[in-house]
Design a protein around this motif. Sequence first.
Motif, PDB file in Angstrom:
ATOM      1  N   GLU A  29     -10.232   0.573   1.666  1.00 54.39           N
ATOM      2  CA  GLU A  29      -9.821  -0.362   2.711  1.00 54.39           C
ATOM      3  C   GLU A  29      -8.347  -0.695   2.539  1.00 54.39           C
ATOM      4  O   GLU A  29      -7.812  -0.591   1.436  1.00 54.39           O
ATOM      5  CB  GLU A  29     -10.655  -1.649   2.608  1.00 54.39           C
ATOM      6  CG  GLU A  29     -12.135  -1.466   2.880  1.00 54.39           C
ATOM      7  CD  GLU A  29     -12.429  -0.903   4.256  1.00 54.39           C
ATOM      8  OE1 GLU A  29     -11.662  -1.180   5.196  1.00 54.39           O
ATOM      9  OE2 GLU A  29     -13.422  -0.162   4.389  1.00 54.39           O
ATOM     10  N   PRO A  30      -7.665  -1.082   3.613  1.00 49.88           N
ATOM     11  CA  PRO A  30      -6.274  -1.523   3.479  1.00 49.88           C
ATOM     12  C   PRO A  30      -6.164  -2.651   2.459  1.00 49.88           C
ATOM     13  O   PRO A  30      -7.038  -3.516   2.398  1.00 49.88           O
ATOM     14  CB  PRO A  30      -5.922  -2.016   4.881  1.00 49.88           C
ATOM     15  CG  PRO A  30      -6.854  -1.302   5.780  1.00 49.88           C
ATOM     16  CD  PRO A  30      -8.106  -1.074   5.007  1.00 49.88           C
ATOM     17  N   GLY A  31      -5.131  -2.623   1.642  1.00 49.85           N
ATOM     18  CA  GLY A  31      -4.954  -3.640   0.630  1.00 49.85           C
ATOM     19  C   GLY A  31      -5.488  -3.247  -0.727  1.00 49.85           C
ATOM     20  O   GLY A  31      -5.438  -4.030  -1.667  1.00 49.85           O
ATOM     21  N   GLU A  32      -5.988  -2.039  -0.861  1.00 48.66           N
ATOM     22  CA  GLU A  32      -6.543  -1.624  -2.149  1.00 48.66           C
ATOM     23  C   GLU A  32      -5.554  -0.764  -2.927  1.00 48.66           C
ATOM     24  O   GLU A  32      -4.740  -0.045  -2.356  1.00 48.66           O
ATOM     25  CB  GLU A  32      -7.832  -0.829  -1.928  1.00 48.66           C
ATOM     26  CG  GLU A  32      -9.039  -1.714  -1.692  1.00 48.66           C
ATOM     27  CD  GLU A  32     -10.328  -0.943  -1.855  1.00 48.66           C
ATOM     28  OE1 GLU A  32     -11.006  -1.165  -2.869  1.00 48.66           O
ATOM     29  OE2 GLU A  32     -10.640  -0.133  -0.971  1.00 48.66           O
ATOM     30  N   GLN A 180       2.526  -6.032  -4.408  1.00 43.82           N
ATOM     31  CA  GLN A 180       3.028  -6.668  -3.187  1.00 43.82           C
ATOM     32  C   GLN A 180       2.702  -5.820  -1.966  1.00 43.82           C
ATOM     33  O   GLN A 180       2.295  -6.327  -0.925  1.00 43.82           O
ATOM     34  CB  GLN A 180       4.548  -6.848  -3.274  1.00 43.82           C
ATOM     35  CG  GLN A 180       4.961  -8.108  -4.011  1.00 43.82           C
ATOM     36  CD  GLN A 180       6.460  -8.119  -4.253  1.00 43.82           C
ATOM     37  OE1 GLN A 180       7.167  -7.177  -3.897  1.00 43.82           O
ATOM     38  NE2 GLN A 180       6.936  -9.184  -4.880  1.00 43.82           N
ATOM     39  N   HIS A 181       2.881  -4.501  -2.131  1.00 49.67           N
ATOM     40  CA  HIS A 181       2.589  -3.592  -1.020  1.00 49.67           C
ATOM     41  C   HIS A 181       1.114  -3.717  -0.623  1.00 49.67           C
ATOM     42  O   HIS A 181       0.787  -3.774   0.568  1.00 49.67           O
ATOM     43  CB  HIS A 181       2.916  -2.155  -1.431  1.00 49.67           C
ATOM     44  CG  HIS A 181       2.635  -1.139  -0.364  1.00 49.67           C
ATOM     45  ND1 HIS A 181       3.375  -1.052   0.784  1.00 49.67           N
ATOM     46  CD2 HIS A 181       1.697  -0.165  -0.274  1.00 49.67           C
ATOM     47  CE1 HIS A 181       2.913  -0.078   1.531  1.00 49.67           C
ATOM     48  NE2 HIS A 181       1.891   0.478   0.919  1.00 49.67           N
ATOM     49  N   ALA A 182       0.251  -3.769  -1.658  1.00 51.49           N
ATOM     50  CA  ALA A 182      -1.183  -3.910  -1.378  1.00 51.49           C
ATOM     51  C   ALA A 182      -1.457  -5.253  -0.707  1.00 51.49           C
ATOM     52  O   ALA A 182      -2.253  -5.335   0.236  1.00 51.49           O
ATOM     53  CB  ALA A 182      -1.976  -3.772  -2.668  1.00 51.49           C
ATOM     54  N   ALA A 183      -0.771  -6.285  -1.162  1.00 51.81           N
ATOM     55  CA  ALA A 183      -1.001  -7.616  -0.598  1.00 51.81           C
ATOM     56  C   ALA A 183      -0.603  -7.656   0.875  1.00 51.81           C
ATOM     57  O   ALA A 183      -1.187  -8.383   1.672  1.00 51.81           O
ATOM     58  CB  ALA A 183      -0.212  -8.660  -1.391  1.00 51.81           C
ATOM     59  N   ARG A 184       0.385  -6.849   1.254  1.00 50.91           N
ATOM     60  CA  ARG A 184       0.793  -6.778   2.663  1.00 50.91           C
ATOM     61  C   ARG A 184      -0.187  -5.952   3.490  1.00 50.91           C
ATOM     62  O   ARG A 184       0.008  -5.752   4.678  1.00 50.91           O
ATOM     63  CB  ARG A 184       2.182  -6.147   2.776  1.00 50.91           C
ATOM     64  CG  ARG A 184       3.336  -7.089   2.453  1.00 50.91           C
ATOM     65  CD  ARG A 184       4.653  -6.500   2.943  1.00 50.91           C
ATOM     66  NE  ARG A 184       4.955  -5.220   2.311  1.00 50.91           N
ATOM     67  CZ  ARG A 184       5.672  -5.101   1.198  1.00 50.91           C
ATOM     68  NH1 ARG A 184       6.143  -6.185   0.597  1.00 50.91           N
ATOM     69  NH2 ARG A 184       5.908  -3.928   0.670  1.00 50.91           N
ATOM     70  N   GLY A 185      -1.199  -5.412   2.856  1.00 51.53           N
ATOM     71  CA  GLY A 185      -2.185  -4.626   3.591  1.00 51.53           C
ATOM     72  C   GLY A 185      -2.008  -3.131   3.408  1.00 51.53           C
ATOM     73  O   GLY A 185      -2.673  -2.337   4.054  1.00 51.53           O
ATOM     74  N   LEU A 187      -1.886   0.579   1.247  1.00 51.87           N
ATOM     75  CA  LEU A 187      -2.852   1.268   0.406  1.00 51.87           C
ATOM     76  C   LEU A 187      -2.086   2.078  -0.628  1.00 51.87           C
ATOM     77  O   LEU A 187      -1.112   2.737  -0.275  1.00 51.87           O
ATOM     78  CB  LEU A 187      -3.652   2.232   1.288  1.00 51.87           C
ATOM     79  CG  LEU A 187      -5.150   2.048   1.370  1.00 51.87           C
ATOM     80  CD1 LEU A 187      -5.700   2.909   2.465  1.00 51.87           C
ATOM     81  CD2 LEU A 187      -5.790   2.370   0.053  1.00 51.87           C
TER      82      LEU A 187
END
Lengths: 211, 223, 247
Positions: A29-32, A180-185, A187
Amino acid sequence: MKPLPVELDSLACERDQRELFASLSLQLEPGEVLQVAGPNGSGKTSLLRIMAGLLPPSAGDMRYGGESVFSGVGRENWRQQRLYIGHAPAVKGALTAEENLAWLCALSRPVANDHIWQALEQVGLRGFEDVPCHNLSAGQQRRVALARLYLEQHPVWILDEPFTAIDKAGVAALETHILQHAARGGLVIMTTHHGLEHLPGVRCLDLGQVG
Amino acid sequence: MRQIVWLLFCREWRLAWRRPGDLLNPLVFFALVVSLFPLAVGPEPSMLRAMAPGVIWVAALLATLLSLDGLFRSDYEDGSLEQWVLSPHPLALMVLVKVLHHWMMSGLAMVLLAPLFGLMLALPLSSLPVLALTLLLGTPILSLLGAVGAALTVGLKSGGVLLALLILPLYIPVLILGTGAMDAALQGMPVTGFALWLGCLAVLALTLAPIAIAAGLRIGVSE
Amino acid sequence: MNWSFFHKLGSPKWFYDISGRWLPWFAVAGVALLVVGSIWGLFFAPQDYQQGNSFRIIYIHVPAAFVAQSCYMMLAVAGVVSLVWRMKLADVALKCAAPIGAWMTFVALLTGAIWGKPTWGTYWVWDARLTSMLILLFLYFGIIALGQAISNRETSAKATAVLAIVGTVNIPIIKYSVDWWNTLHQPATFKVTAKPAMPVEMWLPLLLMVLGFYALFTVSLLMRMRLEVLRREQKTRWVRETLEKLS
């Protein structure tokens, strides 16, 4: 750019009659953040290269937002969505850090020089912008390649051993950037021999156990 | 699209000029091969004149092949080629720019140098423009076809001899047309037909070769 | 079009079974055609009014040249199938056919040279046909060399496929340029295998020999492919069962 889920559907890889992995299914999923682990020769790099689109899988499919990334529109779309940084950093020794980055980014979307300088500062290469890369150390060359993570807009990152030759402080900064990249959604799919257990929310796929 | 072509051209230009030795080597090789023949067969002008078209064309063939051997290898080894293959831009277009840039740096220089060697091999002045023209039309074909071989052998450590084995047979039509035009010019016959045929082949190579080169590179990168 | 046939063809086991059934027929047909054709051609066909008995070598030369040329076309077709549909059997065909084609080209060259001695008085003349065959031999060498140089099997198959396609696009250009070069440098030499004026008693055995060579080519190709399929699939159960049955 809104990230979409990535889905591996019974993916298999065979190299020279040897099966590296088979029926690998997975939903991301996005954010992983996914760490692909496993002993040498278990097919980590091959999996990443298949996901990037460099290597055709021997069986199975991979979908981004429901569309196969191996054919037609899905493939064209996937090319805009994923950023792949492989074992070899794709940094030309005869070019300066700035020239290297300008060209590598232009392969997807050109960026302004100010942004390149900012990115180089963020990876700790301030003052090395105009130095031909063959004068840089292996770690510094790797940093030039990784500066793309601060420049490009791709939602999906595929990173093969990004921490190779990078010092501790650099690794910590990169880990933060990845989270941070994951936190922004976004992958992130990566291989590393560097433990990521201390990071929150990192999923691990052990290819040694899948096969 | 226009932007990427221009940026790629600048990149190749910089890479070439930062290692000027690599530019010069094929030219020196070309000059050396041409100079070997008078030493081997004797300086008799009539004999040299009869052999000159063939000698210059064969030297151009070999020099082009030698210079092409490493065309994609450094990009392959440092991972640049992977990024090209992954790019949303058409790979065939990018390799076309790269090959044409390479031709400007090697083939074009040979075109400019060839009349000088023609003089040294006792060719009459009137035939020198024909020599330059046929080389101008023929060397891009040599570069494009050779690049197909360079792409197919990109992952191999010892590509050189193999590249020659793969590509030299494909060079034969260009060799026949180029030397045929020179023979016609030496006998005072029209050469337009030869030039048109060479032009035809050049257009064919310009359109089809990039596709084959791109396919070869994709295969090489997937190793 | 019925695609299930096409996909079945990609299955090695299916190919092994069906080719095993075809093989005896091709072998019998090939031997019969070759025996009848050569006896007819060598003993009963009339002499050539210019060359006497020496022309009879065409009963080997022409069929070998035919098969050599169509084999290269076959390589390109297999290459397209391999690249477009990723059919592994096409890779096998490509790999197995190239050496046979090279041998056929060699036979055509050799018989051409032997034929040259009584006809031209020398073993080698830069005749358009012979030169084209020589270039074809080099093209085959290129394919074989590239296939052997790349160690990864899939990569090697794909690279040779691309090379075969590029070569096939070039073959007509090479052929015409060599023909044209030949007329330029050797005007009006004695043309061999002149098309007209070949009586039925001469060309009928030639036809049989051509068909026989094609059958022979098919037999050797199928045998090589079957061996290669067994080698590639050696880990699967059907291969182990087949081998047990054989021993």
